[in-house]
Scaffold this motif. Structure first.
Motif, PDB file in Angstrom:
ATOM      1  N   LEU A  26     -14.881   6.908   1.678  1.00 52.36           N
ATOM      2  CA  LEU A  26     -13.481   6.785   2.089  1.00 52.36           C
ATOM      3  C   LEU A  26     -12.605   6.487   0.880  1.00 52.36           C
ATOM      4  O   LEU A  26     -11.506   7.037   0.745  1.00 52.36           O
ATOM      5  CB  LEU A  26     -13.340   5.682   3.134  1.00 52.36           C
ATOM      6  N   THR A  49      -8.352   7.270   8.421  1.00 53.27           N
ATOM      7  CA  THR A  49      -9.758   6.912   8.229  1.00 53.27           C
ATOM      8  C   THR A  49     -10.648   7.653   9.203  1.00 53.27           C
ATOM      9  O   THR A  49     -11.713   8.169   8.837  1.00 53.27           O
ATOM     10  CB  THR A  49      -9.943   5.389   8.392  1.00 53.27           C
ATOM     11  N   ASP A  68     -11.044  11.187   8.119  1.00 51.16           N
ATOM     12  CA  ASP A  68     -11.990  11.297   7.013  1.00 51.16           C
ATOM     13  C   ASP A  68     -13.430  11.179   7.499  1.00 51.16           C
ATOM     14  O   ASP A  68     -14.331  11.895   7.033  1.00 51.16           O
ATOM     15  CB  ASP A  68     -11.707  10.220   5.960  1.00 51.16           C
ATOM     16  N   GLN A 121     -11.100  -0.734   7.422  1.00 47.97           N
ATOM     17  CA  GLN A 121     -11.900   0.475   7.248  1.00 47.97           C
ATOM     18  C   GLN A 121     -13.379   0.212   7.508  1.00 47.97           C
ATOM     19  O   GLN A 121     -14.088   1.080   8.034  1.00 47.97           O
ATOM     20  CB  GLN A 121     -11.709   1.034   5.845  1.00 47.97           C
TER      21      GLN A 121
END
Length: 318
Positions: free
Chosen positions: A215, A201, A204, A165
């Motif tokens: 996140l 991800t 988002d 991420q």
């Protein structure tokens, strides 16, 4: 180290050495000179033999550019920088500098990477792929994958979900790649590791998440079946300045702030206090959580959010 452009009368060897930061394969050097001359350059100490098949047309320590060329040339024909290495070369900051990652088409014969690299050379990890279209290649020196492909690969090869991420968030937050460019790579690269994580991800991030803490916050809301907040909500304070709210549930007038380490600074604390007072005086409720609490005790944060939302009129789904 500043590289000097060769003179107009320079030969092919000098230009090739300039283009490749002084790093050549023995095959390149032998074709332009002779094997005997190349051996003499190494024995005299004017050139360095870095590993099997790779030479440096000098005798100093390797620079970063030279390390990258060693990685690409040692991996064999058609190798390119990839993953976090390629992303860092594209300008993404905060990524691990080593090991160096290279990508090679699976249908090409690739020499085994040398096990013994010089002490001033970081480790090199070679990855193979069956999907490497021309659109995923960046014409650079050394050659590398595009930033979008690099961050998808970097997330796939990361040692942990959080590191994956971080690669995605850093590249998008620093405006080195757009979420839709990553989606375009996923449309072609249909079976990368952690594909679902990358898509979620990126979605988002496209929805407003700007940092790992945000996140984490969205993941917490999904896991505990809380309504999805709007992220980075734009609002003007009492003085007319534009402010951005971390997470905001407009229907229930609830604002949640995720505090990073910088909020411990007195100046930031005073600024945040003024912003918080502006929100409260307008009738909204505000909750504040340190980023570490969102990450370490998500259940506790979710319970607090649930109570505040229910108090404002929200009813959880049955």
């Amino acid at each position: 180290m500043v590289r000097v452009l060769p003179a107009d009368e320079a030969g092919t060897l000098e230009w090739l050495a300039f283009e490749q930061a002084g790093v050549l394969t023995t095959g390149q050097a032998s074709r332009l000179l002779t094997e005997g001359v190349v051996r003499g350059m190494v024995r005299s100490g004017r050139w360095r033999s870095l590993c099997r098949g790779i030479l440096l047309t000098g005798n100093g320590r390797l620079t970063r550019d030279q390390q990258l060329w060693v990685a690409v040339l040692a991996a064999g024909p058609c190798a390119v920088l990839a993953g976090v290495t390629a992303a860092a070369e594209a300008g993404v900051r905060g990524l691990p500098p080593e090991p160096l990652h290279v990508l090679v088409p699976a249908d090409r014969r690739v020499r085994t990477l040398p096990r013994r690299l010089p002490i001033d050379m970081p480790g090199v990890v070679a990855h193979r792929t069956t999907v490497l279209p021309e659109a995923h290649l960046q014409r650079a020196r050394p050659p590398r994958t595009t930033t979008a492909r690099a961050v998808v690969d970097g997330a796939s090869w990361a040692r942990s979900l959080r590191e994956a991420q971080l690669v995605l968030a850093s590249a998008c937050q620093q405006r080195r790649v757009l979420p839709e460019e990553i989606e375009a790579v996923l449309a072609v690269l249909t079976r990368p590791r952690r594909r679902d994580l990358v898509r979620r991800t990126v979605a988002d991030i496209a929805g407003g998440a700007q940092a790992l803490s945000e996140l984490d916050f969205l993941a917490l809301c999904r896991r505990h079946r809380l309504p999805r907040p709007d992220l980075q909500e734009r609002r003007r304070d009492q003085s007319g300045r534009v402010r951005w709210l971390d997470a905001y549930w407009r229907e229930w007038r609830l604002h949640a702030e995720v505090d990073g380490a910088h909020h411990m600074d007195v100046r930031h604390w005073a600024e945040d206090m003024r912003r918080q007072n502006d929100i409260w005086t307008n009738g909204d409720r505000i909750l504040r959580f340190p980023a570490w609490l969102v990450r370490a005790r998500p259940g506790e944060v979710a319970a607090t959010l649930g109570r505040a939302l229910r108090a404002a009129g929200w009813r959880p789904p049955k």
